[in-house]
Design an enzyme around this catalytic site. Structure first.
Site, PDB file in Angstrom:
ATOM      1  N   HIS A  25       0.820  -1.221   0.000  1.00  0.00           N
ATOM      2  CA  HIS A  25       0.000   0.000   0.000  1.00  0.00           C
ATOM      3  C   HIS A  25       0.854   1.271   0.000  1.00  0.00           C
ATOM      4  CE1 HIS A  25      -3.457  -2.479   1.975  1.00  0.00           C
ATOM      5  NE2 HIS A  25      -3.231  -2.807   0.718  1.00  0.00           N
ATOM      6  N   PHE A  67      -0.767  -8.346   4.670  1.00  0.00           N
ATOM      7  CA  PHE A  67       0.558  -7.700   4.636  1.00  0.00           C
ATOM      8  C   PHE A  67       0.525  -6.331   3.945  1.00  0.00           C
ATOM      9  CE2 PHE A  67       0.894 -12.343   3.570  1.00  0.00           C
ATOM     10  CZ  PHE A  67       0.891 -12.759   4.890  1.00  0.00           C
ATOM     11  N   CYS A  68      -0.562  -5.613   4.133  1.00  0.00           N
ATOM     12  CA  CYS A  68      -0.701  -4.274   3.505  1.00  0.00           C
ATOM     13  C   CYS A  68      -0.493  -4.346   1.993  1.00  0.00           C
ATOM     14  CB  CYS A  68       0.250  -3.264   4.130  1.00  0.00           C
ATOM     15  SG  CYS A  68      -0.105  -2.953   5.859  1.00  0.00           S
ATOM     16  N   ALA A  69      -0.947  -5.459   1.415  1.00  0.00           N
ATOM     17  CA  ALA A  69      -0.907  -5.606  -0.042  1.00  0.00           C
ATOM     18  C   ALA A  69      -2.216  -6.296  -0.426  1.00  0.00           C
ATOM     19  CB  ALA A  69       0.305  -6.419  -0.464  1.00  0.00           C
ATOM     20  N   CYS A  91      -3.434  -3.631   9.279  1.00  0.00           N
ATOM     21  CA  CYS A  91      -3.476  -3.493   7.832  1.00  0.00           C
ATOM     22  C   CYS A  91      -4.390  -4.560   7.253  1.00  0.00           C
ATOM     23  CB  CYS A  91      -2.057  -3.645   7.300  1.00  0.00           C
ATOM     24  SG  CYS A  91      -1.731  -2.660   5.849  1.00  0.00           S
TER      25      CYS A  91
END
Ligand SMILES: Cc1ncc(COP(=O)(O)O)c(C=O)c1O
Length: 450
Positions: free
Chosen positions: A140, A377-379, A416
């Site tokens: 992100h 994982f903020c993705a 996240c």
């Protein structure tokens, strides 16, 4: 284009550009002897397999910070000896970081809080009307800051990434920036950044490489790879003292709005304010994080002195063992965009049939003393893609991820995660041991056999 050029994040000519430093033993990390409680009240040695989130502090980093503290004083402002010494250490740290990433002599090195801060800083300095091209596979921090962006679907193979970037950039008028992560924080896979830089420049675009997961694991040479900007974080590079860096071309940074407005960023304040046009003071207003910068530089020095050959060899041995161990367990699936054989750094994400990622992570921690990360994982778009979930799925009230028995996938404030299906991530680095890796594999095997 040769296979080597596509797959290698650091091509042979990059390796040739910097003299090889004499290698020293791999330094120790703080906390290697940490003991943690597990069910039943026993204490076990902590198996930290969460380096991709934040790596432990290297001993030479801690020593450098401790050594700098007695003379710690103001930076850039004081005439006193301690101020001058601290200022010299801060500016020396900038030189060290510049050399560590192989930057051009005239590149700016701006100390930031972390990678997210660095990408946001660059986003604010883009020339008016800049279009950013970014893959949906990004973290992100590299996906979200851009005022105007074109998002590309996860490419099926590395050459497809190059082709898609080529096509997207060809269709854009005006200033353009390609943003790409050098090593995925989800799969660890290396991206073809040399080829992407080449394509970007062919279309008059610039390229920003998110090197947060690359620099702790591989040498990066910005000049040899012909990159315009790189961003990374100290806390992933064994220097958890709150500093990161944005390194790259000065012109956009010299013209962009000062990131923070205040002391240090101005040359003159009166009816008209004159801002520094040197990017470093312009974007580092206020008292900087001197200790963070010193720590970051100490980590760069320690990795360079150790030598990448030794670091990479040990990491590859452990990650191969971890991956083959997990692959031998029925119901465990490793997430991968480009297949088993694609080069990667020490990061493995996986799912376990019948368990949510949160359940797996909780059991690993509470019963085996193993620390891993679970989630997306903020993705989010990338992990949804790897898990085969439809895009734009609602985050509200979904559970039972991966057929989880309790459906307790988590959602926590400030985190996240979006509460939907997710994965477990194990990641390694300096200080990781074969025992840690084997303990994880056997714990997952036990869990599956329950
Ligand atoms: C590839 C990548 N980019 C950016 C970030 C953001 O880093 P930070 O939280 O230090 O800003 C991360 C953190 O996980 C990452 O893995």
């Amino acid at each position: 284009m040769s296979t080597l050029t596509i797959f290698s994040s650091v091509p042979a000519r990059a390796a040739e550009a910097t003299p090889v430093a004499p290698s020293r033993p791999i330094p120790a990390v703080l906390g290697a002897d940490l003991e943690v409680p597990v069910k039943g009240g026993r204490l076990v040695g902590y198996a930290n397999l969460d380096y991709a989130a934040s790596a432990p502090c290297l001993e030479p980093v801690s020593a450098a910070v401790t050594a700098a503290l007695p003379a710690y004083s103001s930076v850039h402002r004081g005439a006193g000896y301690a101020s001058q010494l601290t200022t010299a250490r801060y500016e020396q740290a900038r030189h060290t970081v510049r050399a560590f990433v192989g930057a051009r002599p005239d590149d700016a090195v701006i100390f930031t809080r972390n990678t997210t801060d660095a990408t946001n800083l660059l986003a604010r300095c883009l020339p008016a009307g800049t279009t950013t091209v970014v893959f949906d596979t990004e973290h992100h921090a590299s996906l979200l800051p851009w005022p105007k962006s074109v998002r590309l679907a996860p490419p099926a193979f590395p050459g497809e990434a190059v082709r898609a970037a080529d096509e997207a950039l060809a269709g854009i008028d005006g200033p353009k920036l390609l943003v790409v992560t050098a090593a995925s924080n989800v799969t660890g896979e290396l991206w073809p950044i040399a080829a992407l830089a080449h394509v970007a420049h062919r279309h008059g675009a610039r390229i920003l490489v998110d090197a947060a997961q690359l620099v702790p694991h591989r040498r990066l040479n910005l000049t040899a790879l012909d990159l315009d900007y790189v961003a990374f974080s100290g806390h992933k590079l064994y220097a958890p003292f709150g500093a990161g860096a944005l390194v790259g071309r000065r012109d956009w940074l010299a013209e962009g709005e000062p990131y923070l407005k205040g002391g240090g960023a101005v040359r003159f304040v009166g009816d008209d304010t004159e801002w520094h046009d040197d990017p470093e003071p312009r974007h580092e207003a206020g008292t900087p994080n001197v200790l963070g910068a010193i720590a970051l530089a100490a980590a760069c020095d320690a990795l360079t002195a150790t030598g990448w050959t030794a670091l990479v060899r040990e990491e590859e041995r452990l990650i191969a063992r971890l991956r083959s161990g997990l692959a031998s367990i029925e119901g465990v699936r490793e997430l991968s965009l480009w297949g088993d054989d694609h080069p990667r750094v020490g990061i493995v994400s996986f799912t376990v049939d019948g368990y949510s990622a949160r359940e797996v992570a909780e059991v690993l921690s509470s019963e085996y003393g193993i620390g891993v990360r679970d989630g997306k994982f903020c993705a989010h778009p990338f992990v949804r893609h790897l898990l085969g979930e439809p895009e734009r799925r609602s985050s509200a009230g979904e559970s039972g991820a991966n057929g989880g028995r309790s459906g307790r996938d988590h959602k926590h404030a400030g985190g996240c995660e979006d509460g939907t299906a997710s994965a477990v991530r194990a990641s390694i680095g300096i200080g990781s041991t074969q025992e840690h890796v084997d303990r994880l594999v056997e714990a997952v095997r036990d869990l599956v056999n329950r």
